[in-house]
Write a protein that holds these residues in place. Structure first.
Motif, PDB file in Angstrom:
ATOM      1  N   ASP A 177     -13.563   9.147 -35.775  1.00  0.00           N
ATOM      2  CA  ASP A 177     -12.298  10.127 -35.941  1.00  0.00           C
ATOM      3  C   ASP A 177     -12.197  10.494 -36.543  1.00  0.00           C
ATOM      4  O   ASP A 177     -12.873  11.425 -36.136  1.00  0.00           O
ATOM      5  N   GLN A 178     -11.592  11.469 -37.607  1.00  0.00           N
ATOM      6  CA  GLN A 178     -11.413  11.707 -38.750  1.00  0.00           C
ATOM      7  C   GLN A 178     -11.054  11.232 -40.202  1.00  0.00           C
ATOM      8  O   GLN A 178     -10.515  10.629 -39.918  1.00  0.00           O
ATOM      9  N   CYS A 179     -11.773  11.726 -40.878  1.00  0.00           N
ATOM     10  CA  CYS A 179     -12.250  11.183 -42.342  1.00  0.00           C
ATOM     11  C   CYS A 179     -10.614  11.831 -43.027  1.00  0.00           C
ATOM     12  O   CYS A 179      -9.894  12.445 -42.941  1.00  0.00           O
ATOM     13  N   ASP A 180     -10.139  10.532 -43.647  1.00  0.00           N
ATOM     14  CA  ASP A 180      -9.041  10.609 -44.329  1.00  0.00           C
ATOM     15  C   ASP A 180      -8.432  11.549 -45.511  1.00  0.00           C
ATOM     16  O   ASP A 180     -10.102  11.443 -46.103  1.00  0.00           O
ATOM     17  N   ASP A 181      -7.406  11.835 -45.638  1.00  0.00           N
ATOM     18  CA  ASP A 181      -7.126  12.330 -47.284  1.00  0.00           C
ATOM     19  C   ASP A 181      -7.738  11.666 -48.664  1.00  0.00           C
ATOM     20  O   ASP A 181      -8.261  11.667 -49.294  1.00  0.00           O
ATOM     21  N   ASP A 182      -7.905  10.179 -48.367  1.00  0.00           N
ATOM     22  CA  ASP A 182      -8.227   9.158 -49.260  1.00  0.00           C
ATOM     23  C   ASP A 182      -9.780   9.389 -49.753  1.00  0.00           C
ATOM     24  O   ASP A 182     -10.607   9.461 -50.937  1.00  0.00           O
ATOM     25  N   TRP A 183     -10.695   9.359 -48.295  1.00  0.00           N
ATOM     26  CA  TRP A 183     -11.969  10.132 -48.441  1.00  0.00           C
ATOM     27  C   TRP A 183     -12.183  11.370 -49.466  1.00  0.00           C
ATOM     28  O   TRP A 183     -13.197  11.136 -50.387  1.00  0.00           O
ATOM     29  N   LEU A 184     -11.358  12.003 -48.688  1.00  0.00           N
ATOM     30  CA  LEU A 184     -11.857  13.107 -49.747  1.00  0.00           C
ATOM     31  C   LEU A 184     -11.424  13.147 -51.210  1.00  0.00           C
ATOM     32  O   LEU A 184     -11.660  13.323 -51.469  1.00  0.00           O
ATOM     33  N   ASP A 185      -9.738  12.636 -51.617  1.00  0.00           N
ATOM     34  CA  ASP A 185      -9.845  12.385 -52.740  1.00  0.00           C
ATOM     35  C   ASP A 185     -11.497  11.969 -53.754  1.00  0.00           C
ATOM     36  O   ASP A 185     -11.365  11.411 -54.771  1.00  0.00           O
ATOM     37  N   GLU A 186     -11.484  10.412 -53.198  1.00  0.00           N
ATOM     38  CA  GLU A 186     -12.337  10.140 -53.780  1.00  0.00           C
ATOM     39  C   GLU A 186     -13.165  10.577 -53.910  1.00  0.00           C
ATOM     40  O   GLU A 186     -14.504  10.298 -55.003  1.00  0.00           O
ATOM     41  N   THR A 187     -13.927  11.633 -52.982  1.00  0.00           N
ATOM     42  CA  THR A 187     -15.602  12.106 -52.991  1.00  0.00           C
ATOM     43  C   THR A 187     -14.995  13.458 -53.996  1.00  0.00           C
ATOM     44  O   THR A 187     -16.131  13.672 -54.916  1.00  0.00           O
ATOM     45  N   ASP A 188     -14.052  13.965 -54.488  1.00  0.00           N
ATOM     46  CA  ASP A 188     -13.972  14.972 -55.800  1.00  0.00           C
ATOM     47  C   ASP A 188     -13.858  14.528 -56.745  1.00  0.00           C
ATOM     48  O   ASP A 188     -14.506  14.326 -57.904  1.00  0.00           O
ATOM     49  N   LYS A 189     -13.479  12.974 -57.045  1.00  0.00           N
ATOM     50  CA  LYS A 189     -13.109  12.652 -58.229  1.00  0.00           C
ATOM     51  C   LYS A 189     -15.189  11.824 -58.433  1.00  0.00           C
ATOM     52  O   LYS A 189     -15.337  12.001 -60.050  1.00  0.00           O
ATOM     53  N   GLU A 190     -16.108  11.895 -57.998  1.00  0.00           N
ATOM     54  CA  GLU A 190     -17.181  11.432 -58.205  1.00  0.00           C
ATOM     55  C   GLU A 190     -18.561  12.602 -58.083  1.00  0.00           C
ATOM     56  O   GLU A 190     -19.250  13.164 -58.582  1.00  0.00           O
ATOM     57  N   THR A 191     -17.784  13.634 -57.588  1.00  0.00           N
ATOM     58  CA  THR A 191     -18.790  15.073 -57.923  1.00  0.00           C
ATOM     59  C   THR A 191     -18.383  15.254 -59.055  1.00  0.00           C
ATOM     60  O   THR A 191     -17.664  15.997 -58.867  1.00  0.00           O
ATOM     61  N   SER A 192     -19.990  16.048 -59.245  1.00  0.00           N
ATOM     62  CA  SER A 192     -20.029  16.891 -60.479  1.00  0.00           C
ATOM     63  C   SER A 192     -21.125  17.271 -59.906  1.00  0.00           C
ATOM     64  O   SER A 192     -22.264  16.984 -60.284  1.00  0.00           O
ATOM     65  N   LYS A 193     -22.014  17.858 -61.060  1.00  0.00           N
ATOM     66  CA  LYS A 193     -23.346  18.066 -61.255  1.00  0.00           C
ATOM     67  C   LYS A 193     -24.509  17.240 -62.497  1.00  0.00           C
ATOM     68  O   LYS A 193     -25.076  16.957 -62.422  1.00  0.00           O
ATOM     69  N   GLU A 194     -23.130  16.551 -63.016  1.00  0.00           N
ATOM     70  CA  GLU A 194     -24.359  15.650 -63.988  1.00  0.00           C
ATOM     71  C   GLU A 194     -24.745  14.144 -62.476  1.00  0.00           C
ATOM     72  O   GLU A 194     -25.223  13.372 -62.491  1.00  0.00           O
ATOM     73  N   ALA A 195     -23.695  14.493 -61.479  1.00  0.00           N
ATOM     74  CA  ALA A 195     -24.199  12.875 -60.294  1.00  0.00           C
ATOM     75  C   ALA A 195     -24.644  13.504 -59.309  1.00  0.00           C
ATOM     76  O   ALA A 195     -25.324  12.751 -58.526  1.00  0.00           O
TER      77      ALA A 195
END
Length: 382
Positions: free
Chosen positions: A279-297
């Motif tokens: 189906d479609q990814c939800d906002d919770d999925w996107l919010d969590e990826t935002d938290k873990e996204t960084s150059k160090e990761a």
């Protein structure tokens, strides 16, 4: 020796030793010395307030593995399930991914045994885990990640579980009804195709297979959700291709530009909807990826999406695996027919299909939980 060759050298040495190798970095060179098993120490930061006593709450905790400070998502057992063996949930690797991948499943599993979702080395930075800098320390593929999970299993999850088995009058007596299963269930999320930056097809399945193969007395069953095809698990990628893949992802120009685009919320949403979700990814999925996204990761994504886990075949481990193994795939996954070989080649393997595409623990946690319960029950009936 450049960083890729150092990483590749360590990857190629994985299957040559049980004890492993100690990596010393000095200047531009790397000295590799064989070593015995490391000692591990639990570092607990469990919350002491009233929230920690709530069996429905997920908490982030940490432990020590060698020189690493690692973290994990934890849900204590529901009332009456304290004596059940723990479940270990191993997340995939991709942009913005860590143990939060199992948040929905852990929340919806209401009559659960103890649940542990470790952050693999280099992941879970928003939880407080150490970042991985490949210029400073090398990792084995997939052994280093396997050992990190084994450390959680052997120094945290299993000791806690064994403590619940002790009788007040006979402290060394194990409740037979609670320990009739050999050990815990390990669930591992597979990945997508090799050229997809969000999940690598080879990232997690070898980790789960190795954990089960190396721990036959403490791991009773293995579940692989949306794993790569059997052929992908036994196919070796050449050193030339691995080096080309890694150099592109590590490039300060092309690689940096690619990650800058791929880490944006809109692009993550676009690719998630195409490759991951029925189906479609939800906002919770996107919010969590935002938290873990960084150059160090980025380093784990760069290394493992280059295909370094496919520096060798895992055919031997697959065919020798003694535990009951369940392959779970989505009914919208077009690779289903290419996974039938698992059941043909492996000793105790079955395949099941449920609703969804490629991230079943997030898309369809209820059906995954039901299959987990079935697999656990099979262990009790042995």
């Amino acid at each position: 020796m450049n960083s890729f060759k150092a990483i590749l050298l360590m990857a190629c040495l994985v299957h040559q030793t049980i004890d492993g190798f100690l990596i010393h970095n000095y200047g531009n060179g790397i000295s590799i010395n064989k070593q015995g098993g490391g000692s591990f120490q639990l570092l607990s930061n469990r919350q002491k307030d009233s929230v920690a006593s709530d069996s429905s709450v997920l908490t982030v905790e940490s432990y020590k593995h060698k020189t690493w400070n690692l973290t994990y998502l934890y849900k204590k057992a529901a009332p009456g399930r304290e004596k059940d063996p723990p479940i270990i949930l191993v997340h995939p690797v991709g942009v913005g991914i860590s143990s939060w991948f199992y948040k929905k499943l852990m929340t919806e599993f209401t009559d659960n045994p103890p649940l542990y979702a470790p952050d693999l080395i280099g992941c879970g930075l928003s939880h407080g885990a150490d970042a991985w800098d490949p210029e400073k320390i090398g990792l084995f593929f997939p052994l280093s990640w396997v050992e990190g999970v084994e450390s959680l299993l052997n120094t945290v999850a299993l000791p806690r579980w064994r403590d619940t088995q002790q009788s007040f009058f006979f402290p060394n007596y194990l409740d037979k009804s609670a320990s009739s299963s050999k050990g815990c269930l390990v669930l591992v999320q597979g990945g997508l195709c090799h050229d997809d930056i969000y999940f690598s097809k080879s990232v997690k399945a070898p980790v789960g297979v190795m954990i089960a193969q190396r721990n036959p007395t403490t791991v009773s069953s293995l579940m692989l959700t949306s794993p790569p095809t059997y052929q992908e698990m036994v196919t070796v990628i050449s050193q030339k291709e691995l080096e080309r893949n890694y150099n592109f992802l590590k490039s300060p120009i092309l690689g940096k530009a690619a990650f800058s685009v791929l880490e944006s919320r809109q692009v993550i949403k676009f690719f998630s909807n195409i490759f991951l979700f029925d189906d479609q990814c939800d906002d919770d999925w996107l919010d969590e990826t935002d938290k873990e996204t960084s150059k160090e990761a980025r380093p784990p994504i760069q290394a493992f999406n280059a295909g370094l886990l496919q520096h060798r075949s895992f055919e031997g481990e697959l065919k020798a695996l003694s535990q009951q193994t369940l392959i779970v795939e989505g009914n919208c996954d077009k690779r289903s027919k290419n996974r039938l070989q698992y059941a043909i080649e492996m000793r105790k393997c079955t395949l099941r299909t449920i609703d969804g595409l490629n991230v079943l623990p997030w898309e369809n946690p209820k059906q995954v939980i039901e299959l987990m319960k079935e697999l656990i029950q099979q262990g009790y009936q042995k």
